[in-house]
Design an enzyme around this catalytic site. Structure first.
Site, PDB file in Angstrom:
ATOM      1  N   ASP A  92      28.863  38.483  38.052  1.00 59.77           N
ATOM      2  CA  ASP A  92      30.098  37.905  37.678  1.00 59.77           C
ATOM      3  C   ASP A  92      30.350  36.672  38.320  1.00 59.77           C
ATOM      4  O   ASP A  92      30.972  36.764  39.831  1.00 59.77           O
ATOM      5  CB  ASP A  92      30.933  38.924  37.973  1.00 59.77           C
ATOM      6  CG  ASP A  92      32.555  38.852  37.417  1.00 59.77           C
ATOM      7  OD1 ASP A  92      32.719  37.283  37.092  1.00 59.77           O
ATOM      8  OD2 ASP A  92      33.512  39.504  37.377  1.00 59.77           O
ATOM      9  N   LYS A 143      39.336  30.129  35.249  1.00 57.06           N
ATOM     10  CA  LYS A 143      39.385  29.829  36.717  1.00 57.06           C
ATOM     11  C   LYS A 143      38.889  28.421  37.040  1.00 57.06           C
ATOM     12  O   LYS A 143      39.568  27.703  37.405  1.00 57.06           O
ATOM     13  CB  LYS A 143      38.620  30.781  37.469  1.00 57.06           C
ATOM     14  CG  LYS A 143      38.701  32.486  37.105  1.00 57.06           C
ATOM     15  CD  LYS A 143      39.974  32.816  37.139  1.00 57.06           C
ATOM     16  CE  LYS A 143      40.453  34.423  36.687  1.00 57.06           C
ATOM     17  NZ  LYS A 143      39.550  35.308  37.113  1.00 57.06           N
ATOM     18  N   TRP A 167      37.275  43.364  41.526  1.00 59.05           N
ATOM     19  CA  TRP A 167      36.615  43.078  40.410  1.00 59.05           C
ATOM     20  C   TRP A 167      35.298  43.822  40.266  1.00 59.05           C
ATOM     21  O   TRP A 167      34.732  44.429  39.064  1.00 59.05           O
ATOM     22  CB  TRP A 167      36.194  41.433  40.094  1.00 59.05           C
ATOM     23  CG  TRP A 167      37.687  40.839  39.875  1.00 59.05           C
ATOM     24  CD1 TRP A 167      38.010  39.963  40.783  1.00 59.05           C
ATOM     25  CD2 TRP A 167      38.471  40.699  38.776  1.00 59.05           C
ATOM     26  NE1 TRP A 167      39.378  39.486  40.298  1.00 59.05           N
ATOM     27  CE2 TRP A 167      39.523  40.055  39.043  1.00 59.05           C
ATOM     28  CE3 TRP A 167      38.132  41.658  37.641  1.00 59.05           C
ATOM     29  CZ2 TRP A 167      40.589  40.094  38.110  1.00 59.05           C
ATOM     30  CZ3 TRP A 167      39.629  41.513  36.652  1.00 59.05           C
ATOM     31  CH2 TRP A 167      40.612  40.745  37.162  1.00 59.05           C
TER      32      TRP A 167
END
Ligand SMILES: *Cc1c(COP(=O)(O)O)cnc(C)c1O
Length: 368
Positions: A180, A204, A106
């Protein structure tokens, strides 16, 4: 009806109480005083007083849960974590240089996208060891001209988590930290004194896909590049209480129910204790087995996403089939890493992890 234990990395398991409440209110939403609206939340105008009350409540509950200081704005946006990889540099870079700490897939994606809007540099990387550790902040190379430093708080694919946010000031760096936190938001408290901006997709740990959460310090707002789309300009979004364009109304409503569920069950501190207990149970089982292995440095193992491998990979399909037969779903690892991955977000009950651990032990015995 039987609900399985869903170990998906996202979209992911939701609290059952939230789904039940949403089902009960699906056709006719009632306000806190019990007054009928005569319609579903998804049919409401985002400009009407009913939806505005839902949105304001969600924001207030989130601010309380995460202890967000008054000089930070909470923005409800769209586009997911990947869109923020562009929206953050469009708002914060001013066309200058940005520094990225690479700890997995990511953060690599964030670096690549930011390069379209300025100079994106690598401050440190754990790629050489297969993203199984975190480079210590003292070793990071941050330029004096840095507009911001980006980290991924929890690498959903590699299963690596920052258990403490870096203190950039202590490193002699005045640039804001961008985090993030897509896959561990609300699983633990946040030290806002170390953060300039945090963003995350909702799917999530907060609710349904479609909603993206951005929490940003006020002084970082108002510096967007001229070609930044208006709907992605933090100033316009903030000045319009996240209603510059039509927000993802139903996702905000469900996330609001999740925030109420979190408050009812003791808030973030209680959730963190539960998450520590669940992760401990699973990692202990993996570490004490001859069949399974988790390769991540113990100091930075994720509490949310637990990747693991069978030492005999020819047994992978049998393992997954047996799991499925027991209602343990979505355990296959991300294709870039292979093996297995169990995502055990806030909404995964302890019983789900206990069922997984029982199965892990049982499967190992049949292999002996
Ligand atoms: C899932 C995820 C993303 C991407 O989110 P999208 O909503 O698919 O854009 C970004 N960062 C992290 C850490 C993630 O887990």
């Amino acid at each position: 009806m039987s609900r399985a234990f869903n170990f998906s990395a996202g979209p992911a398991v939701m609290p059952e109480e939230v789904l039940q409440q949403a089902a009960a209110e699906m056709l006719d939403w009632h306000d806190a005083q019990g007054r009928s609206s005569g319609m579903s939340v998804m049919e409401m105008s985002h400009r009407g007083k009913e939806f505005i009350s839902i949105c304001e409540q969600a924001e207030a509950d989130l601010r309380e849960l995460l202890a967000v200081p008054a000089n930070f704005k909470i923005l409800f946006m769209q586009g997911g974590g990947l869109a923020e990889n562009a929206i953050v540099p469009m708002n914060l870079s001013q066309g200058g240089a940005m520094d990225f700490v690479l700890t997995g897939s990511w953060s690599q994606k964030s670096l690549k996208e930011a390069g379209k809007y300025g100079t994106a540099r690598v401050a440190a990387s754990a790629q050489a060891d297969g993203f199984t550790s975190l480079p210590s902040p003292a070793s990071w190379h941050i330029g004096a001209d840095s507009r911001y430093v980006h980290i991924c708080g929890n690498e959903t694919i590699h299963g690596v988590e920052f258990h403490e946010l870096p203190d950039l000031k202590a490193l002699g760096c005045d640039a804001p930290l961008v985090v993030d936190f897509s896959s561990h938001v609300a699983s633990r408290p946040v030290d806002w004194s170390r953060v300039g901006l945090a963003f995350g997709g909702a799917q999530k740990n907060l609710g349904p896909a479609g909603l993206t959460l951005v929490i940003v310090r006020e002084d970082l707002i108002g510096h967007a590049l001229p070609h930044c789309p208006s709907a992605f300009d933090y100033k316009l979004v903030a000045d319009n209480q996240s209603m510059y364009n039509t927000p993802p109304t139903y996702s905000i409503y469900i996330a609001g129910l999740v925030f109420q569920w979190l408050k009812k069950h003791g808030g973030i501190a209680a959730m963190e204790q539960r998450n520590i207990a669940k992760a401990q149970l699973l990692y202990d089982c993996l570490d004490n087995s001859a069949l399974y292995v988790n390769k991540v440095d113990k100091a930075c193992r994720s509490r949310m996403n637990v990747p693991f491998f069978l030492r005999d990979e020819s047994r992978n399909d049998a393992f997954l089939a047996g799991a499925k037969a027991r209602g343990l779903l979505q355990l296959k690892g991300h294709k870039s890493v292979g093996g297995m991955r169990a995502s055990i977000y806030n909404a995964m009950p302890l019983e789900g992890v206990q069922a997984l651990v029982s199965y892990l032990r049982e499967f190992e015995k049949t292999q002996a």
